[in-house]
Design a protein around this motif. Sequence first.
Motif, PDB file in Angstrom:
ATOM      1  N   LEU A 290       0.818  -1.232  -0.009  1.00  0.00           N
ATOM      2  CA  LEU A 290      -0.032   0.032  -0.072  1.00  0.00           C
ATOM      3  C   LEU A 290       0.819   1.174  -0.185  1.00  0.00           C
ATOM      4  O   LEU A 290       0.824   2.386  -0.899  1.00  0.00           O
ATOM      5  CB  LEU A 290      -0.868  -0.039   1.157  1.00  0.00           C
ATOM      6  N   VAL A 291       1.783   1.216   0.789  1.00  0.00           N
ATOM      7  CA  VAL A 291       2.678   2.423   0.922  1.00  0.00           C
ATOM      8  C   VAL A 291       4.167   1.962   1.329  1.00  0.00           C
ATOM      9  O   VAL A 291       4.305   0.852   1.442  1.00  0.00           O
ATOM     10  CB  VAL A 291       2.409   3.553   2.094  1.00  0.00           C
ATOM     11  N   SER A 292       5.115   3.028   1.131  1.00  0.00           N
ATOM     12  CA  SER A 292       6.707   2.716   1.261  1.00  0.00           C
ATOM     13  C   SER A 292       6.814   2.445   2.810  1.00  0.00           C
ATOM     14  O   SER A 292       6.439   3.101   3.575  1.00  0.00           O
ATOM     15  CB  SER A 292       7.337   3.447   0.300  1.00  0.00           C
ATOM     16  N   PRO A 293       8.133   1.670   3.036  1.00  0.00           N
ATOM     17  CA  PRO A 293       8.652   2.002   4.467  1.00  0.00           C
ATOM     18  C   PRO A 293       9.042   3.383   4.838  1.00  0.00           C
ATOM     19  O   PRO A 293       8.860   3.588   5.880  1.00  0.00           O
ATOM     20  CB  PRO A 293       9.704   0.898   4.205  1.00  0.00           C
ATOM     21  N   ARG A 294       9.377   4.088   3.767  1.00  0.00           N
ATOM     22  CA  ARG A 294       9.831   5.474   4.069  1.00  0.00           C
ATOM     23  C   ARG A 294       8.747   6.316   4.436  1.00  0.00           C
ATOM     24  O   ARG A 294       8.758   7.045   5.667  1.00  0.00           O
ATOM     25  CB  ARG A 294      10.758   6.090   2.857  1.00  0.00           C
ATOM     26  N   THR A 295       7.689   6.305   3.654  1.00  0.00           N
ATOM     27  CA  THR A 295       6.561   6.927   4.095  1.00  0.00           C
ATOM     28  C   THR A 295       5.887   6.653   5.493  1.00  0.00           C
ATOM     29  O   THR A 295       5.654   7.458   6.301  1.00  0.00           O
ATOM     30  CB  THR A 295       5.366   6.543   3.218  1.00  0.00           C
ATOM     31  N   LEU A 296       5.986   5.363   5.882  1.00  0.00           N
ATOM     32  CA  LEU A 296       5.698   4.853   7.325  1.00  0.00           C
ATOM     33  C   LEU A 296       6.498   5.522   8.425  1.00  0.00           C
ATOM     34  O   LEU A 296       6.074   5.946   9.568  1.00  0.00           O
ATOM     35  CB  LEU A 296       5.604   3.353   7.407  1.00  0.00           C
ATOM     36  N   GLN A 297       7.863   5.685   8.018  1.00  0.00           N
ATOM     37  CA  GLN A 297       8.761   6.239   9.127  1.00  0.00           C
ATOM     38  C   GLN A 297       8.408   7.558   9.154  1.00  0.00           C
ATOM     39  O   GLN A 297       8.665   8.129  10.392  1.00  0.00           O
ATOM     40  CB  GLN A 297      10.085   5.914   8.463  1.00  0.00           C
ATOM     41  N   TYR A 298       7.991   8.248   8.014  1.00  0.00           N
ATOM     42  CA  TYR A 298       7.568   9.661   8.404  1.00  0.00           C
ATOM     43  C   TYR A 298       6.426   9.839   9.196  1.00  0.00           C
ATOM     44  O   TYR A 298       6.047  10.820   9.941  1.00  0.00           O
ATOM     45  CB  TYR A 298       7.588  10.172   7.106  1.00  0.00           C
ATOM     46  N   ALA A 299       5.332   9.243   8.695  1.00  0.00           N
ATOM     47  CA  ALA A 299       4.118   9.255   9.258  1.00  0.00           C
ATOM     48  C   ALA A 299       4.122   8.741  10.946  1.00  0.00           C
ATOM     49  O   ALA A 299       3.308   9.395  11.458  1.00  0.00           O
ATOM     50  CB  ALA A 299       2.964   8.407   8.504  1.00  0.00           C
ATOM     51  N   ILE A 300       4.546   7.662  11.119  1.00  0.00           N
ATOM     52  CA  ILE A 300       4.544   7.167  12.413  1.00  0.00           C
ATOM     53  C   ILE A 300       5.755   7.601  13.155  1.00  0.00           C
ATOM     54  O   ILE A 300       6.633   6.862  13.817  1.00  0.00           O
ATOM     55  CB  ILE A 300       4.330   5.641  12.433  1.00  0.00           C
TER      56      ILE A 300
END
Length: 398
Positions: A290-300
């Motif tokens: 769904l999304v990339s690990p980098r996006t998750l690191q930024y969002a969470i």
Amino acid sequence: MDTLTADRRGAAADFPLPAADLESLGFRRQQIDRLVALIERHIEEGHYPGCQIALARHGRLALFRSFGDAATEPDRRAAADDTLWLLYSNTKVVTAVALWVLAERGLFSFSDRVAEHVPEFARHAKGDITILQTITHQAGFPNAVVPKPAWADHKRLREVVCNFALEWSPGSKVHYHGLSAHWTLGVLIEALTGQDFRDVIRETVAEPLGLGRELFVGLPEAEFARAADMHEPVPRGRGQGRGMRRDADANSPEWRKGGAPGGAGYGTARAMAALYQMMLQGGTLGGTRLVSPRTLQYAIRNHTGDRVDAFMGMPMHRGLGPHLRGTTANVRGLGGLAHPGVFGHGGVGTSYCWGDPESGVSFAYITNNRIPDPWHSRRLDLVANLVHAAILPDGPAS
């Protein structure tokens, strides 16, 4: 009902989390039995009519169980595994995930000003408010209200949102925006995509993850029969169900269909556990990214530090959707025993869902009576801590 039987019951073959037993996933069964007994006692004592929980680890579903009643009047209806529960503010995380997807597609950056995409939003000195400030509850209009007629009329919704007035300077405080920030984000989604935000959330989150029948923001009328009734407390002896009565507003067709993006989602506990498994697995679920690990690191991550949320009375360590445990003395809903990196969100007086990146565990606990503090927060801490204490370090990674 035997807990192991309940673990496997309802774990359909096409659900993105295959079923497994508690022990093989590294859970102490005795602790989970204590959790089950606590929920059964809550229902017996009349704290809420029904409940649903789900527990997952490393992409597998260890526990999925429904308790008590989905409805109490005029006729009793037992909670079932396909019952849909009002998520209240857990919905904020679902909406946030849709925004993560849209950001990855290059439609906006979280550092953008909302008015760059919705020009009329600049009214009343709101022109410099960023999307990041909005989603982290720093926008400055926590008490703004969207009236019921605007829930279904999205042209009017945009006008209402753009006319929100500031209560304090944006960015100067962290103060929970119960619905107002996410109505703004719903309008933003529509401006970015040209589609109804409810359709966007379905097409970018629920359906790609295989949760199209178990997670809704904007509940279709065809699914109303599956929805648990929300209740509210009344003084003892005055209402149905030993101090509870149906909450007319929360059960109205307008609320269910309107899909307020900050508070009117519906779902199953296992759908929420699966959504958090996606985040814990680097943005994938059931083979779908769904999304990339980098996006998750930024969002969470903690975007608000240890600043006190003026509404909650404690630091909430706000991410872009979920909040984090952190290391402060008090935390809401995630459990005092939680690892500092645990992240999640709750629903007012009813529920909490969370994920633990250290252990790979996700958990969802949803009830259908809106109980105020202090009892609500105390029970959430007890529920979450029973789960944290059940997690062993030797759960398999696959």
